[in-house]
Design a protein around this motif. Structure first.
Motif, PDB file in Angstrom:
ATOM      1  N   ASN A  77       0.834  -1.214   0.000  1.00  0.00           N
ATOM      2  CA  ASN A  77       0.000   0.000   0.000  1.00  0.00           C
ATOM      3  C   ASN A  77       0.864   1.258   0.000  1.00  0.00           C
ATOM      4  N   THR A  78       1.878   1.252  -0.834  1.00  0.00           N
ATOM      5  CA  THR A  78       2.841   2.352  -0.852  1.00  0.00           C
ATOM      6  C   THR A  78       3.128   2.774  -2.292  1.00  0.00           C
ATOM      7  N   VAL A  79       3.176   4.062  -2.493  1.00  0.00           N
ATOM      8  CA  VAL A  79       3.549   4.642  -3.786  1.00  0.00           C
ATOM      9  C   VAL A  79       4.862   5.392  -3.608  1.00  0.00           C
ATOM     10  N   TYR A  80       5.711   5.280  -4.601  1.00  0.00           N
ATOM     11  CA  TYR A  80       7.028   5.915  -4.563  1.00  0.00           C
ATOM     12  C   TYR A  80       7.149   6.951  -5.676  1.00  0.00           C
ATOM     13  N   LEU A  81       7.976   7.936  -5.420  1.00  0.00           N
ATOM     14  CA  LEU A  81       8.349   8.889  -6.456  1.00  0.00           C
ATOM     15  C   LEU A  81       9.867   8.981  -6.454  1.00  0.00           C
ATOM     16  N   GLN A  82      10.471   8.364  -7.451  1.00  0.00           N
ATOM     17  CA  GLN A  82      11.927   8.434  -7.617  1.00  0.00           C
ATOM     18  C   GLN A  82      12.242   9.709  -8.381  1.00  0.00           C
ATOM     19  N   MET A  83      13.031  10.556  -7.784  1.00  0.00           N
ATOM     20  CA  MET A  83      13.361  11.854  -8.379  1.00  0.00           C
ATOM     21  C   MET A  83      14.851  11.902  -8.653  1.00  0.00           C
ATOM     22  N   ASN A  84      15.211  11.973  -9.914  1.00  0.00           N
ATOM     23  CA  ASN A  84      16.604  12.047 -10.333  1.00  0.00           C
ATOM     24  C   ASN A  84      16.886  13.384 -10.996  1.00  0.00           C
ATOM     25  N   SER A  85      18.142  13.701 -11.139  1.00  0.00           N
ATOM     26  CA  SER A  85      18.563  14.958 -11.796  1.00  0.00           C
ATOM     27  C   SER A  85      17.798  16.143 -11.219  1.00  0.00           C
ATOM     28  N   LEU A  86      17.761  16.216  -9.927  1.00  0.00           N
ATOM     29  CA  LEU A  86      16.980  17.270  -9.276  1.00  0.00           C
ATOM     30  C   LEU A  86      17.552  18.651  -9.563  1.00  0.00           C
ATOM     31  N   LYS A  87      16.650  19.620  -9.658  1.00  0.00           N
ATOM     32  CA  LYS A  87      16.997  20.994  -9.942  1.00  0.00           C
ATOM     33  C   LYS A  87      16.519  21.880  -8.796  1.00  0.00           C
ATOM     34  N   PRO A  88      17.131  23.038  -8.611  1.00  0.00           N
ATOM     35  CA  PRO A  88      16.662  23.945  -7.546  1.00  0.00           C
ATOM     36  C   PRO A  88      15.176  24.269  -7.663  1.00  0.00           C
ATOM     37  N   GLU A  89      14.669  24.325  -8.881  1.00  0.00           N
ATOM     38  CA  GLU A  89      13.241  24.639  -9.063  1.00  0.00           C
ATOM     39  C   GLU A  89      12.322  23.500  -8.639  1.00  0.00           C
ATOM     40  N   ASP A  90      12.875  22.348  -8.294  1.00  0.00           N
ATOM     41  CA  ASP A  90      12.073  21.248  -7.738  1.00  0.00           C
ATOM     42  C   ASP A  90      11.838  21.426  -6.240  1.00  0.00           C
ATOM     43  N   THR A  91      12.485  22.416  -5.645  1.00  0.00           N
ATOM     44  CA  THR A  91      12.329  22.664  -4.212  1.00  0.00           C
ATOM     45  C   THR A  91      10.879  23.005  -3.881  1.00  0.00           C
ATOM     46  N   ALA A  92      10.313  22.263  -2.947  1.00  0.00           N
ATOM     47  CA  ALA A  92       8.909  22.448  -2.564  1.00  0.00           C
ATOM     48  C   ALA A  92       8.566  21.464  -1.453  1.00  0.00           C
ATOM     49  N   VAL A  93       7.388  21.644  -0.879  1.00  0.00           N
ATOM     50  CA  VAL A  93       6.805  20.603  -0.039  1.00  0.00           C
ATOM     51  C   VAL A  93       6.059  19.664  -0.980  1.00  0.00           C
ATOM     52  N   TYR A  94       6.343  18.389  -0.866  1.00  0.00           N
ATOM     53  CA  TYR A  94       5.720  17.384  -1.718  1.00  0.00           C
ATOM     54  C   TYR A  94       4.649  16.641  -0.918  1.00  0.00           C
ATOM     55  N   TYR A  95       3.487  16.530  -1.526  1.00  0.00           N
ATOM     56  CA  TYR A  95       2.347  15.873  -0.912  1.00  0.00           C
ATOM     57  C   TYR A  95       1.905  14.688  -1.768  1.00  0.00           C
ATOM     58  N   CYS A  96       1.423  13.636  -1.124  1.00  0.00           N
ATOM     59  CA  CYS A  96       0.716  12.615  -1.876  1.00  0.00           C
ATOM     60  C   CYS A  96      -0.773  12.716  -1.539  1.00  0.00           C
ATOM     61  N   ALA A  97      -1.582  12.279  -2.486  1.00  0.00           N
ATOM     62  CA  ALA A  97      -3.026  12.379  -2.343  1.00  0.00           C
ATOM     63  C   ALA A  97      -3.686  11.209  -3.060  1.00  0.00           C
ATOM     64  N   ALA A  98      -4.914  10.900  -2.676  1.00  0.00           N
ATOM     65  CA  ALA A  98      -5.634   9.771  -3.248  1.00  0.00           C
ATOM     66  C   ALA A  98      -6.975  10.225  -3.809  1.00  0.00           C
ATOM     67  N   ARG A  99      -7.363   9.624  -4.935  1.00  0.00           N
ATOM     68  CA  ARG A  99      -8.666   9.884  -5.531  1.00  0.00           C
ATOM     69  C   ARG A  99      -9.308   8.566  -5.893  1.00  0.00           C
ATOM     70  N   GLY A 100     -10.624   8.506  -5.743  1.00  0.00           N
ATOM     71  CA  GLY A 100     -11.311   7.229  -5.907  1.00  0.00           C
ATOM     72  C   GLY A 100     -11.799   6.942  -7.314  1.00  0.00           C
ATOM     73  N   TRP A 101     -11.585   7.871  -8.251  1.00  0.00           N
ATOM     74  CA  TRP A 101     -12.007   7.627  -9.636  1.00  0.00           C
ATOM     75  C   TRP A 101     -11.089   8.383 -10.572  1.00  0.00           C
ATOM     76  N   GLY A 102     -10.876   7.796 -11.754  1.00  0.00           N
ATOM     77  CA  GLY A 102     -10.075   8.449 -12.769  1.00  0.00           C
ATOM     78  C   GLY A 102      -8.657   8.727 -12.303  1.00  0.00           C
ATOM     79  N   MET A 103      -7.977   9.566 -13.049  1.00  0.00           N
ATOM     80  CA  MET A 103      -6.652  10.005 -12.660  1.00  0.00           C
ATOM     81  C   MET A 103      -6.332  11.312 -13.380  1.00  0.00           C
ATOM     82  N   GLY A 104      -5.427  12.058 -12.838  1.00  0.00           N
ATOM     83  CA  GLY A 104      -5.054  13.331 -13.410  1.00  0.00           C
ATOM     84  C   GLY A 104      -4.299  14.144 -12.395  1.00  0.00           C
ATOM     85  N   LEU A 105      -3.949  15.375 -12.734  1.00  0.00           N
ATOM     86  CA  LEU A 105      -3.104  16.187 -11.872  1.00  0.00           C
ATOM     87  C   LEU A 105      -3.819  17.415 -11.322  1.00  0.00           C
ATOM     88  N   ASP A 106      -5.137  17.394 -11.336  1.00  0.00           N
ATOM     89  CA  ASP A 106      -5.882  18.496 -10.735  1.00  0.00           C
ATOM     90  C   ASP A 106      -6.054  18.226  -9.251  1.00  0.00           C
TER      91      ASP A 106
END
Length: 123
Positions: A77-106
């Motif tokens: 029950n785990t999702v991973y995000l492998q982040m390579n070649s990181l850039k300063p503009e990737d700096t942020a708080v990263y959140y994971c979230a769940a949705r019960g239908w479909g998929m997308g980035l909204d």
């Protein structure tokens, strides 16, 4: 009770790598899509990547394609995000979230959220 717990953030130099984890509980993991989002100070929250746990489909923000990889371990029950070649503009708080239908980035289409993990990329 639904819980999403992120881990794996930290400080890394530009060009480095980090792997974020999102441990989920309290819902039927296989029926949900999990997304990764990030929010930098003064900016809107933006979707980075998502994965459907039912069919394994994935989607990425254009600026992370080829650098980030999302994956899911349904047994854990785990999702991973492998982040390579990181850039300063990737700096942020990263959140994971769940949705019960479909998929997308909204972010407004996601039902449950974790507390976030800080990623800082130094130049």
């Amino acid at each position: 009770e639904v819980q999403l717990v992120e881990s794996g953030g930290g400080l890394v130099q530009a060009g480095g790598s980090l792997r974020l984890s999102c441990a989920a509980s309290g819902f039927t993991f296989d029926d949900y899509a999990i997304g990764w989002f990030r929010q930098a100070p003064g900016k809107e929250r933006e979707g980075v990547s998502c994965i459907s746990n039912s069919d394994g489909g994935t989607y990425y923000l254009d600026s992370v394609k080829g650098r980030f990889t999302i994956s899911s371990d349904n047994a854990k029950n785990t999702v991973y995000l492998q982040m390579n070649s990181l850039k300063p503009e990737d700096t942020a708080v990263y959140y994971c979230a769940a949705r019960g239908w479909g998929m997308g980035l909204d972010p407004y289409e996601y039902d449950y959220w974790g507390q976030g993990t800080q990623v800082t990329v130094s130049s």
